[in-house]
Design a protein around this motif. Structure first.
Motif, short mmCIF file in Angstrom:
data_model
loop_
_atom_site.label_atom_id
_atom_site.label_comp_id
_atom_site.label_asym_id
_atom_site.label_seq_id
_atom_site.Cartn_x
_atom_site.Cartn_y
_atom_site.Cartn_z
N LEU A 1 27.94 -34.70 -0.69
CA LEU A 1 29.35 -35.01 -0.97
C LEU A 1 30.24 -33.85 -0.52
N TRP A 2 29.74 -32.65 -0.60
CA TRP A 2 30.36 -31.44 -0.08
C TRP A 2 29.21 -30.50 0.26
N GLY A 3 29.45 -29.53 1.11
CA GLY A 3 28.35 -28.61 1.38
C GLY A 3 28.39 -28.01 2.76
N GLU A 4 27.26 -27.46 3.16
CA GLU A 4 27.13 -26.81 4.45
C GLU A 4 27.00 -27.80 5.59
N GLN A 5 26.69 -29.04 5.26
CA GLN A 5 26.53 -30.08 6.27
C GLN A 5 26.70 -31.44 5.60
N GLU A 6 26.95 -32.47 6.40
CA GLU A 6 27.12 -33.80 5.83
C GLU A 6 25.79 -34.51 5.62
N ASN A 7 24.94 -34.49 6.63
CA ASN A 7 23.69 -35.25 6.60
C ASN A 7 22.50 -34.31 6.48
N VAL A 8 21.64 -34.57 5.50
CA VAL A 8 20.49 -33.72 5.24
C VAL A 8 19.22 -34.53 5.47
N VAL A 9 18.39 -34.06 6.39
CA VAL A 9 17.10 -34.70 6.65
C VAL A 9 16.10 -34.24 5.59
N VAL B 1 36.44 -24.75 4.05
CA VAL B 1 35.52 -24.51 2.93
C VAL B 1 34.48 -25.62 2.81
N ASP B 2 34.65 -26.69 3.59
CA ASP B 2 33.74 -27.84 3.50
C ASP B 2 33.31 -28.20 4.91
N TRP B 3 32.00 -28.30 5.11
CA TRP B 3 31.48 -28.29 6.47
C TRP B 3 30.67 -29.55 6.80
N SER B 4 30.73 -29.95 8.06
CA SER B 4 29.91 -31.07 8.54
C SER B 4 28.64 -30.58 9.22
N LYS B 5 28.69 -29.38 9.79
CA LYS B 5 27.52 -28.79 10.44
C LYS B 5 27.52 -27.28 10.20
N THR B 6 26.33 -26.71 10.15
CA THR B 6 26.16 -25.26 10.06
C THR B 6 25.10 -24.82 11.07
N LYS B 7 25.41 -23.79 11.84
CA LYS B 7 24.47 -23.25 12.81
C LYS B 7 24.28 -21.75 12.53
#
Length: 705
Positions: free
Chosen positions: A93-101, A600-606
């Motif tokens: 719902l919020w976080g370092e990325q939107e989709n988590v495998v 402060v809210d991210w869809s992707k993190t590298k």
């Protein structure tokens, strides 16, 4: 140890299969990690782990020492269920990325005593490409109903003397500086004479988790736990001679047991992250994946945000939390009037609201607003000192909240419990209801001091339940919790996404008042690969007035200004404090632009590069805008960092505003030297930057119109 395990393999494998076990191992989906399971000829269960055919965990036994019942350690037979394969994707719902495998292979081992009580305990292993999680299940059974655990004996026996980044296994606080030593040189008790914290208890040579290790061949390991619910926190007792850890649960002075549960129940997951490099440790989702799915549903009432607040000025001594007490003849005396230094006044908070509204900052944290601050520090009996609904006379709650609403800014509530848990429990419903009335959706809670009731520790089962139950109750009032002096983060934000952030480390405030020189430049280069693996951190970055000359000339922040900007990307939290004083930001509008822009809210993190304790570079893509932000920090050593911008979108031009250390920047000698430039970049670009000693790099990367 290795020779013994080789002898055991043949004998125990026969024992396993003679008991009808269908399988004795499980692998990761990519088959790089292999977990083997065995029973000794005495019916003791143990496991080993290999990574790319290299032994990582050698013969490691498991078991429980129970109170008022025979121990659960040997005499077992085993049945292994057919492995289960899971490959799913879930949305944060919020976080370092939107989709988590969430991809792993799972196996369940059912252990049962061969004779006597025939008690049962299951082990469930989930093996991912980036590590292993396992936990114990106590099924419903006739001869084991109430379980009093005196100790959990889970071993993690290693195969080399790893370089280890650790803090002591303190039962009461995580606010220690990290040590970097060989595993064989860990001495947690050496911290005891150095502690001057509000609470601390280090009973043995153990470390807190996450603890991160780096091997000679580049293997990186991190040990932690996931889904800590109704159980004691786990420290790891160190075997410096044989090179291993054994679980050592946080206890209580009030009971002979450390955990009390009724079957059926499950323990937290014991986790081992295994990667070939440091960046992949941060990229791993092992901890959060091992938690149950969201139980709250939609929490659209919570908005990730930056926030300001009357907090830093209190640590600097500009203002105070309390309202009307004075020191008279060596005693705190109620004079019946304000002393003129109270920070949480209507006028002062409005100043922060105005600044936040002007600078794309969504919230204002107000500490010291409620009565009781005069009476709690140094008092043994703190029950009943605070209430959480009554403001001081100079703080008009109606006026402040109304003004904030007009400006589009949220007020963040503050609940300092002073570790008086019974008082807070009794007032939670009233306090949360007040927040809901005023449209406040975030609370920062604190638990400074020794726990009341006496004999309990911050990280024991009693307090694990206090923290978790407070957050679960808060959700019913549409309140998200940012806990300080907390239990460790263990990924529960997946299950209860109103558990948004927490402290749980030595924070920025130590720079303002520690007598040991504050946090060294390497501090957050270690934290990124240790504490941050557990979950979001409320660290309070963004200090511009680095030398404190105005208030505390003997203290300072031990980084450059560019380093402070980079922390908004490097240290993750969905609530990021813009921590310095309003006047310090207004005097430095150019670097303030990065804080105004950063998400402060991210869809992707590298994770672009990094080494534990040395440096790290992270790029994150903002959910709402698609803009990228990059942060890079280093320790006390200057270094060159090459950034490959190949994470950007194809066929797109970006405007990159770069905030970098100036030519003469240095964390101590010249921390404010910063260069700011704007360039055009695409995904094909590479660029090399020089980070000063204790320095950093922050880049705002926005698509060109």
């Amino acid at each position: 140890m290795k020779n013994q395990s080789l002898i055991a393999l043949f004998i125990i494998s026969l024992s396993l299969f003679s008991c009808g076990v269908a399988s004795s191992k499980v692998t990761s989906p990519d088959e790089n990690i292999v977990v083997n399971f065995y029973l000794s000829n005495e019916g003791q269960f143990f496991y080993t782990i290999k990574y790319k055919e290299k032994s990582i965990i050698d013969t490691s036994f498991v078991g429980f020492k129970l109170l008022d019942a025979p121990d659960l350690e040997k005499g077992f037979i085993a049945r292994v269920k057919k492995p289960n394969k899971v490959d799913e994707t879930w949305q944060m719902l919020w976080g370092e990325q939107e989709n988590v495998v969430n991809k792993y292979n799972e196996i369940r081992i059912e252990l049962e005593e061969k004779e006597n009580l025939k008690r049962k305990v299951n082990l469930v292993f989930k093996v991912y490409n980036d590590g292993v999680g396992f936990r114990y299940e106590f099924p419903k059974q006739e001869n084991l109903k109430e379980v009093l655990i005196a100790e959990e004996n889970t071993e993690f026996n290693l195969t080399e003397d790893y370089k280890t980044f650790w803090i002591p296994g303190d039962w009461d606080i995580y606010e220690h500086l990290y040590s970097t030593t060989k595993l064989s040189e860990i001495d947690a008790e050496s911290y005891i004479p150095k502690t001057n914290l509000a609470q601390t208890y280090i009973p043995e040579n153990a470390v807190n988790t996450p603890v991160t290790l780096v091997g000679k061949n580049g293997i990186h390991l991190s040990f932690h736990e996931a889904s800590l619910v109704d159980y004691a926190g786990m420290t790891l007792k160190v075997d410096t001679k044989n090179l291993g850890f054994k679980s050592s649960l946080v206890g209580s002075r009030n009971t002979a047991y450390k955990v009390k549960r009724t079957a059926p129940f499950v323990t937290p997951w014991r986790t081992i992250q295994i990667t070939e490099n440091a960046p992949d440790l941060i990229q791993s989702n092992l901890i959060v994946n091992l938690n149950e799915p969201n139980k709250l549903g939609n929490i659209s009432w919570f908005t990730p945000m930056k926030y300001t607040g009357v907090w830093w000025e209190m640590h600097l001594g500009k203002s105070s939390w309390d309202y009307g007490m004075e020191m008279v003849d060596g005693k705190w005396t109620d004079t019946g009037k304000a002393h003129g230094k109270h920070g949480a006044t209507t006028e002062n908070v409005k100043r922060f609201i105005d600044f936040s509204a002007k600078n794309n900052i969504g919230g204002v944290l107000v500490e010291g607003w409620n009565t009781g601050w005069e009476h709690w520090i140094g008092f043994e009996d703190r029950e009943g000192v605070f209430d959480f609904v009554t403001p001081y006379p100079d703080y008009n709650l109606d006026e402040v909240t109304s003004y904030a609403k007009e400006k589009g800014v949220q007020i963040i509530m503050h609940h300092e419990t002073s570790a008086a848990t019974e008082t807070y429990e009794k007032q939670q419903d009233t306090a949360y209801a007040l927040m809901k009335k005023y449209g406040m959706h975030v609370v920062k809670s604190g638990y400074v001091g020794k726990i009341l009731p006496k004999g309990e520790y911050h990280h024991g089962q009693y307090m694990v339940n206090q923290y978790n139950n407070a957050a679960i109750k808060a959700a019913k009032y549409e309140v998200a919790v940012n806990a300080h002096e907390p239990i460790k983060a263990t990924g529960l934000r997946r299950t209860y996404p109103n558990i948004i952030s927490r402290e749980g480390l030595r924070g920025q405030e130590f720079n303002a008042w520690a007598s040991d020189g504050g946090n060294p430049p390497e501090h957050l280069s270690i934290v990124a690969f240790t504490r941050m693996l557990a979950g979001p951190i409320d660290f309070t970055p963004g200090i511009f007035n680095i030398k404190f000359d105005e208030y505390k000339k003997e203290n300072q922040v031990n980084t450059t200004l560019a380093h402070q900007l980079a922390l908004y990307v490097v240290v993750y939290s969905p609530v990021q404090m813009v921590a310095d004083l309003v006047e310090h930001y207004e005097a430095n509008p150019a670097p303030l632009e990065f804080i105004k822009d950063v998400g402060v809210d991210w869809s992707k993190t590298k994770i672009l590069n990094g080494e534990v304790g040395d440096f790290v570079t992270i790029a994150r893509k903002e959910r709402k805008t698609g803009n990228w932000f990059l942060g890079s920090i280093t320790d006390e050593n200057s270094r060159e960092i090459t950034i490959n911008f190949d994470f950007l979108d194809e066929n797109t031009s970006y405007e990159a505003k770069i905030y970098k250390d100036g030519k003469n920047a240095h964390w101590n000698d010249n921390p404010l030297d910063i260069d700011i430039e704007t360039v055009e970049i695409t995904k094909k670009d590479k660029q090399t930057f020089t980070l000063a000693a204790g320095g950093g790099l922050a880049i705002s990367i926005q698509k060109k119109d």
